[in-house]
Design a protein around this motif. Structure first.
Motif, short mmCIF file in Angstrom:
data_model
loop_
_atom_site.label_atom_id
_atom_site.label_comp_id
_atom_site.label_asym_id
_atom_site.label_seq_id
_atom_site.Cartn_x
_atom_site.Cartn_y
_atom_site.Cartn_z
N UNK A 1 0.84 -1.20 0.00
CA UNK A 1 0.00 0.00 0.00
C UNK A 1 0.87 1.24 0.00
N UNK A 2 0.68 2.10 1.01
CA UNK A 2 1.50 3.31 1.14
C UNK A 2 2.57 3.17 2.21
N UNK A 3 2.90 1.95 2.61
CA UNK A 3 3.92 1.72 3.63
C UNK A 3 5.07 0.92 3.01
N UNK A 4 6.28 1.45 3.19
CA UNK A 4 7.47 0.78 2.68
C UNK A 4 8.33 0.31 3.84
N UNK B 1 6.06 5.77 5.70
CA UNK B 1 4.89 6.14 4.90
C UNK B 1 5.33 6.73 3.56
N UNK B 2 4.71 6.27 2.49
CA UNK B 2 4.94 6.81 1.15
C UNK B 2 3.85 7.79 0.74
N UNK B 3 2.98 8.14 1.66
CA UNK B 3 1.82 8.97 1.35
C UNK B 3 2.20 10.29 0.66
N UNK B 4 3.30 10.90 1.10
CA UNK B 4 3.69 12.19 0.53
C UNK B 4 4.26 12.07 -0.89
N UNK B 5 4.58 10.85 -1.31
CA UNK B 5 5.13 10.63 -2.64
C UNK B 5 4.14 9.91 -3.56
N UNK B 6 2.86 9.93 -3.21
CA UNK B 6 1.89 9.14 -3.96
C UNK B 6 1.74 9.58 -5.42
N UNK B 7 2.11 10.82 -5.75
CA UNK B 7 2.04 11.26 -7.15
C UNK B 7 3.14 10.63 -8.00
N UNK B 8 4.25 10.28 -7.39
CA UNK B 8 5.37 9.62 -8.06
C UNK B 8 5.88 8.51 -7.17
N UNK B 9 5.09 7.46 -7.05
CA UNK B 9 5.41 6.37 -6.13
C UNK B 9 6.77 5.75 -6.44
N UNK B 10 7.63 5.65 -5.42
CA UNK B 10 8.90 4.95 -5.61
C UNK B 10 8.66 3.44 -5.68
#
Length: 75
Positions: A8-11, A23-32
């Motif tokens: 999901x949004x957790x790495x 949390x990857x929430x702040x990078x959701x526009x360009x998901x790593x």
């Protein structure tokens, strides 16, 4: 930190033997992706970076920590 797994949004990330869920929430526009490097602040990935940038940052942090461990001279 380097991303080792994403759900999901957790790495699950690691750097120098330290593991964190980030949390990857702040990078959701360009998901790593798995294998990418991210700069982490208070549990959030705030930007992606290259491996070379990550290594440079680690070297700088190590240098700062080493200098802070040195005894200071008093006048």
């Amino acid at each position: 930190m380097q991303i080792e797994a994403i759900e999901g949004y957790v790495a699950r990330c690691q750097a120098k033997g330290v593991y964190r869920d980030v949390s990857l929430f702040m990078l959701q526009d360009e998901m790593p992706a798995v294998g990418d490097y991210v700069m982490v602040h208070v549990g959030y990935a705030i930007q992606t970076m290259t491996e070379a940038e990550a290594r440079s940052a680690w070297e700088l942090f190590d240098e700062i920590l080493c200098e802070s461990d040195q005894p200071t001279e008093h006048a």
